[in-house]
Motif scaffolding. Structure first.
Motif, PDB file in Angstrom:
ATOM      1  N   ARG A 114       0.868  -1.188  -0.095  1.00 54.57           N
ATOM      2  CA  ARG A 114      -0.072  -0.034   0.162  1.00 54.57           C
ATOM      3  C   ARG A 114       0.979   1.273  -0.039  1.00 54.57           C
ATOM      4  O   ARG A 114       0.456   2.345  -0.571  1.00 54.57           O
ATOM      5  N   ILE A 115       1.825   1.234   0.760  1.00 58.82           N
ATOM      6  CA  ILE A 115       2.906   2.312   0.645  1.00 58.82           C
ATOM      7  C   ILE A 115       3.355   2.482  -0.744  1.00 58.82           C
ATOM      8  O   ILE A 115       3.537   3.825  -1.037  1.00 58.82           O
ATOM      9  N   GLU A 116       3.829   1.476  -1.463  1.00 59.41           N
ATOM     10  CA  GLU A 116       4.256   1.547  -2.658  1.00 59.41           C
ATOM     11  C   GLU A 116       3.172   2.213  -3.625  1.00 59.41           C
ATOM     12  O   GLU A 116       3.643   3.026  -4.481  1.00 59.41           O
ATOM     13  N   TYR A 117       1.934   1.860  -3.416  1.00 56.97           N
ATOM     14  CA  TYR A 117       0.881   2.349  -4.265  1.00 56.97           C
ATOM     15  C   TYR A 117       0.810   3.865  -4.008  1.00 56.97           C
ATOM     16  O   TYR A 117       0.595   4.638  -4.924  1.00 56.97           O
ATOM     17  N   ALA A 118       0.896   4.046  -2.758  1.00 59.14           N
ATOM     18  CA  ALA A 118       0.655   5.594  -2.279  1.00 59.14           C
ATOM     19  C   ALA A 118       1.801   6.580  -2.912  1.00 59.14           C
ATOM     20  O   ALA A 118       1.310   7.692  -3.514  1.00 59.14           O
ATOM     21  N   LYS A 119       2.701   5.980  -2.933  1.00 59.48           N
ATOM     22  CA  LYS A 119       4.012   6.607  -3.473  1.00 59.48           C
ATOM     23  C   LYS A 119       3.787   6.952  -4.996  1.00 59.48           C
ATOM     24  O   LYS A 119       3.949   8.014  -5.492  1.00 59.48           O
ATOM     25  N   ARG A 120       3.421   5.960  -5.503  1.00 58.79           N
ATOM     26  CA  ARG A 120       3.089   6.087  -7.011  1.00 58.79           C
ATOM     27  C   ARG A 120       1.975   6.916  -7.293  1.00 58.79           C
ATOM     28  O   ARG A 120       2.111   7.650  -8.110  1.00 58.79           O
ATOM     29  N   ASN A 121       1.018   7.387  -6.512  1.00 53.05           N
ATOM     30  CA  ASN A 121       0.010   7.796  -6.658  1.00 53.05           C
ATOM     31  C   ASN A 121       0.330   9.386  -6.392  1.00 53.05           C
ATOM     32  O   ASN A 121      -0.192  10.437  -7.059  1.00 53.05           O
ATOM     33  N   ALA A 122       1.206   9.413  -5.333  1.00 50.58           N
ATOM     34  CA  ALA A 122       1.914  10.896  -5.109  1.00 50.58           C
ATOM     35  C   ALA A 122       2.417  11.409  -6.288  1.00 50.58           C
ATOM     36  O   ALA A 122       2.227  12.712  -6.717  1.00 50.58           O
ATOM     37  N   GLU A 123       3.257  10.559  -6.988  1.00 49.99           N
ATOM     38  CA  GLU A 123       3.819  10.747  -8.218  1.00 49.99           C
ATOM     39  C   GLU A 123       2.797  11.316  -9.285  1.00 49.99           C
ATOM     40  O   GLU A 123       2.969  12.246  -9.953  1.00 49.99           O
ATOM     41  N   LYS A 124       1.709  10.561  -9.450  1.00 56.08           N
ATOM     42  CA  LYS A 124       0.832  11.025 -10.506  1.00 56.08           C
ATOM     43  C   LYS A 124       0.218  12.270 -10.398  1.00 56.08           C
ATOM     44  O   LYS A 124      -0.179  12.776 -11.294  1.00 56.08           O
ATOM     45  N   TYR A 125      -0.028  12.661  -8.936  1.00 54.14           N
ATOM     46  CA  TYR A 125      -0.684  14.050  -8.694  1.00 54.14           C
ATOM     47  C   TYR A 125       0.440  14.996  -8.588  1.00 54.14           C
ATOM     48  O   TYR A 125       0.137  16.539  -8.265  1.00 54.14           O
ATOM     49  N   GLY A 126       2.013  14.757  -8.687  1.00 52.63           N
ATOM     50  CA  GLY A 126       2.686  15.646  -8.814  1.00 52.63           C
ATOM     51  C   GLY A 126       2.951  16.328  -7.120  1.00 52.63           C
ATOM     52  O   GLY A 126       3.697  17.401  -7.242  1.00 52.63           O
ATOM     53  N   VAL A 127       2.881  15.343  -6.255  1.00 54.34           N
ATOM     54  CA  VAL A 127       3.070  15.789  -4.893  1.00 54.34           C
ATOM     55  C   VAL A 127       4.240  15.279  -4.338  1.00 54.34           C
ATOM     56  O   VAL A 127       4.557  13.968  -4.501  1.00 54.34           O
ATOM     57  N   ASP A 128       5.276  16.121  -3.837  1.00 54.53           N
ATOM     58  CA  ASP A 128       6.646  15.563  -3.497  1.00 54.53           C
ATOM     59  C   ASP A 128       6.972  15.903  -2.006  1.00 54.53           C
ATOM     60  O   ASP A 128       8.111  15.684  -1.630  1.00 54.53           O
ATOM     61  N   ASN A 129       6.124  16.189  -1.284  1.00 56.21           N
ATOM     62  CA  ASN A 129       6.456  16.521   0.085  1.00 56.21           C
ATOM     63  C   ASN A 129       5.857  15.631   1.294  1.00 56.21           C
ATOM     64  O   ASN A 129       5.891  15.991   2.478  1.00 56.21           O
ATOM     65  N   ILE A 130       5.707  14.427   0.683  1.00 57.51           N
ATOM     66  CA  ILE A 130       5.381  13.320   1.754  1.00 57.51           C
ATOM     67  C   ILE A 130       6.504  12.480   2.007  1.00 57.51           C
ATOM     68  O   ILE A 130       7.237  11.688   1.158  1.00 57.51           O
ATOM     69  N   GLU A 131       6.625  12.210   3.438  1.00 55.20           N
ATOM     70  CA  GLU A 131       7.648  11.138   3.425  1.00 55.20           C
ATOM     71  C   GLU A 131       6.762   9.992   3.944  1.00 55.20           C
ATOM     72  O   GLU A 131       6.204   9.757   5.072  1.00 55.20           O
ATOM     73  N   PHE A 132       6.975   8.880   3.340  1.00 58.61           N
ATOM     74  CA  PHE A 132       6.390   7.569   3.283  1.00 58.61           C
ATOM     75  C   PHE A 132       7.051   6.482   4.311  1.00 58.61           C
ATOM     76  O   PHE A 132       8.264   6.448   4.159  1.00 58.61           O
ATOM     77  N   ILE A 133       6.270   5.790   5.303  1.00 65.41           N
ATOM     78  CA  ILE A 133       6.798   4.949   6.154  1.00 65.41           C
ATOM     79  C   ILE A 133       5.977   3.739   6.281  1.00 65.41           C
ATOM     80  O   ILE A 133       4.971   3.887   6.382  1.00 65.41           O
ATOM     81  N   ALA A 134       6.834   2.483   5.691  1.00 63.16           N
ATOM     82  CA  ALA A 134       5.963   1.265   5.762  1.00 63.16           C
ATOM     83  C   ALA A 134       6.346   0.410   7.326  1.00 63.16           C
ATOM     84  O   ALA A 134       7.645   0.170   7.258  1.00 63.16           O
ATOM     85  N   ALA A 135       5.576   0.797   8.166  1.00 61.77           N
ATOM     86  CA  ALA A 135       5.674   0.424   9.405  1.00 61.77           C
ATOM     87  C   ALA A 135       4.478   0.302  10.342  1.00 61.77           C
ATOM     88  O   ALA A 135       3.314   0.934   9.869  1.00 61.77           O
ATOM     89  N   ASP A 136       4.575  -0.112  11.537  1.00 60.10           N
ATOM     90  CA  ASP A 136       3.459  -0.115  12.372  1.00 60.10           C
ATOM     91  C   ASP A 136       3.436   1.379  13.023  1.00 60.10           C
ATOM     92  O   ASP A 136       4.407   1.773  13.571  1.00 60.10           O
ATOM     93  N   SER A 137       2.224   1.901  12.731  1.00 58.64           N
ATOM     94  CA  SER A 137       2.269   3.436  13.025  1.00 58.64           C
ATOM     95  C   SER A 137       2.012   3.647  14.534  1.00 58.64           C
ATOM     96  O   SER A 137       2.454   4.684  15.025  1.00 58.64           O
ATOM     97  N   LEU A 138       1.900   2.502  15.477  1.00 57.87           N
ATOM     98  CA  LEU A 138       1.706   2.735  16.830  1.00 57.87           C
ATOM     99  C   LEU A 138       2.957   2.337  17.376  1.00 57.87           C
ATOM    100  O   LEU A 138       3.160   2.261  18.588  1.00 57.87           O
ATOM    101  N   SER A 139       4.198   1.877  16.790  1.00 58.90           N
ATOM    102  CA  SER A 139       5.253   1.463  17.493  1.00 58.90           C
ATOM    103  C   SER A 139       6.037   2.741  17.903  1.00 58.90           C
ATOM    104  O   SER A 139       6.252   3.695  17.289  1.00 58.90           O
ATOM    105  N   PRO A 140       6.746   2.582  18.945  1.00 65.54           N
ATOM    106  CA  PRO A 140       7.588   3.795  19.233  1.00 65.54           C
ATOM    107  C   PRO A 140       8.707   4.194  18.472  1.00 65.54           C
ATOM    108  O   PRO A 140       8.851   5.371  18.446  1.00 65.54           O
ATOM    109  N   GLU A 141       9.236   3.183  17.630  1.00 70.92           N
ATOM    110  CA  GLU A 141      10.128   3.738  16.618  1.00 70.92           C
ATOM    111  C   GLU A 141       9.404   4.734  15.561  1.00 70.92           C
ATOM    112  O   GLU A 141      10.130   5.680  14.901  1.00 70.92           O
ATOM    113  N   THR A 142       8.348   4.342  15.088  1.00 69.75           N
ATOM    114  CA  THR A 142       7.429   5.265  14.082  1.00 69.75           C
ATOM    115  C   THR A 142       7.237   6.594  14.871  1.00 69.75           C
ATOM    116  O   THR A 142       7.422   7.453  14.037  1.00 69.75           O
TER     117      THR A 142
END
Length: 380
Positions: A114-142
């Motif tokens: 899903r993160i890879e799809y989101a990255k590609r969709n951001a490119e389609k819309y010309g948006v480049d200010n997103i940092e994508f993170i493939a991880a558990d959003s509730l983990s301390p590291e994230t």
């Protein structure tokens, strides 16, 4: 992962009615993914302004409609915040539109695909200010990596649940708040519209969104982002109704059908803003029907308003029997009928077939039921 050309081949094969398994020789082990993305693109219809986005059918199901994503992005822009973290971004549509009006954004999802799809969709819309993170959003590291003014979450909804609640969503808004509250006190949650408001333990705004006459979203804004307690937004018109404390109650019920019917947008009913709506309408409408599927008022005046889903002129009212309804439709020259009555899905088409038997013409009637009578009406 499959490339754009492979998906285009799959789209073309599906459009031509070919067996998609024939793509296996050309695309190898990636053929099934190409077909799944192609099916999603063909099923998306007019949900997006683009027809080349990356998502599977489940991702399409949860993806925010572009009109809603754009509206919420513009609303957030007016609040003055400059950064946001989407902690369950999926294929990224809402995140991408938020990012269009922000300095920076984070997109987090536990599913790398899903993160890879989101990255590609951001490119389609010309948006480049997103940092994508493939991880558990509730983990301390994230959590440690996130520095955002607002945390947004559109959690997954289990398909079967006796009652919607926060605990049953993935990730649970309760957990998202607990984990991120030291980072920010501004949260936006996309919630099931059917959830009871008293189940939400925070102060803020419940904004119900209609899209093309159907209830589409419930967005909950924490107090720092809230404009009121309850609101309804009608898209694409952009009409908005807010609760008004101390407003005189002008809602009255009618026990009879008058010359016109007014269909109230579901968002207005879910937000309990019918009184506020009636203050915005001319004439003197009265409530007639209210159930889970439809809310109808009636009156003696022709009211055309963008605050209404639709206005109908009443043609006739007869005992609710297919033959009696059919007689009226034939007499008035209707060729089709849409049933706006509560019947089991298994019985709908049989009933409609009997009601439409032998009809000729281009006009469409709408059939409602009130006090065991069929109300036959035509939209203005």
């Amino acid at each position: 992962m499959i490339g754009e050309e492979g998906v285009k081949l799959a789209v073309e094969a599906l459009r031509r009615g070919l067996d998609p398994k024939g793509l296996k020789a050309k695309l190898g082990e990636d053929w099934a993914e190409a077909v799944e993305i192609a099916r999603a693109r063909l099923k998306a219809g007019n949900k997006f302004s683009r027809d080349d986005l990356w998502m599977d059918r489940e991702g399409l199901r949860y993806a925010t409609h572009e009109a809603v994503a754009k509206y919420r992005s513009e609303r957030l822009k007016e609040s003055g915040v400059r950064s946001l973290a989407d902690v369950s971004c999926g294929v990224g549509i809402q995140l991408i539109f938020y990012a269009m009006n922000l300095d920076r954004a984070y997109g987090i999802d536990i599913d790398p695909r899903r993160i890879e799809y989101a990255k590609r969709n951001a490119e389609k819309y010309g948006v480049d200010n997103i940092e994508f993170i493939a991880a558990d959003s509730l983990s301390p590291e994230t959590v440690e990596r996130i520095d955002a003014d607002v945390v947004f979450s559109d959690p997954a909804r289990p398909p079967a649940a006796p009652e919607r609640n926060l605990e049953g969503l993935l990730p649970s808004p309760l957990e998202v708040y607990r984990i991120y509250r030291e980072k920010t006190d501004l949260f936006i949650f996309d919630l099931p519209p059917q959830i009871r408001r008293e189940k939400v333990p925070w102060r803020g705004e419940f904004e119900y969104i209609d899209l093309n006459g159907a209830l589409n979203r419930l967005t909950f804004y924490f107090e720092g982002l809230a404009r009121t307690g309850r609101s309804a937004v009608l898209l694409p018109a952009g009409m908005r109704i807010e609760e008004r404390s101390g407003l005189e109650n002008v809602v009255e019920w009618s026990d009879e059908v008058m010359g016109y019917l007014y269909e109230i947008p579901p968002a207005v009913a879910y937000a309990d803003l019918i009184n506020e709506l009636f203050h915005l309408l001319p004439g003197n409408p009265k409530m007639l029907l209210k159930d889970k599927r439809r809310v109808i008022a009636t009156g003696t005046d022709e009211i055309k308003s963008e605050y209404l889903k639709r206005t109908y002129v009443v043609i006739d009212a007869v005992p609710f029997h297919p033959m009696r309804i059919n007689d009226v439709l034939k007499r008035e020259g209707f060729g089709r009928a849409t049933l706006r009555v509560s019947v089991p899905d298994s019985e709908y088409w049989n009933l409609r077939k009997r009601i439409e038997s032998g009809l000729r013409g281009d006009r469409r009637a709408f059939v409602f039921e009130f006090n065991r009578r069929a109300i036959i009406a035509e939209p203005l």
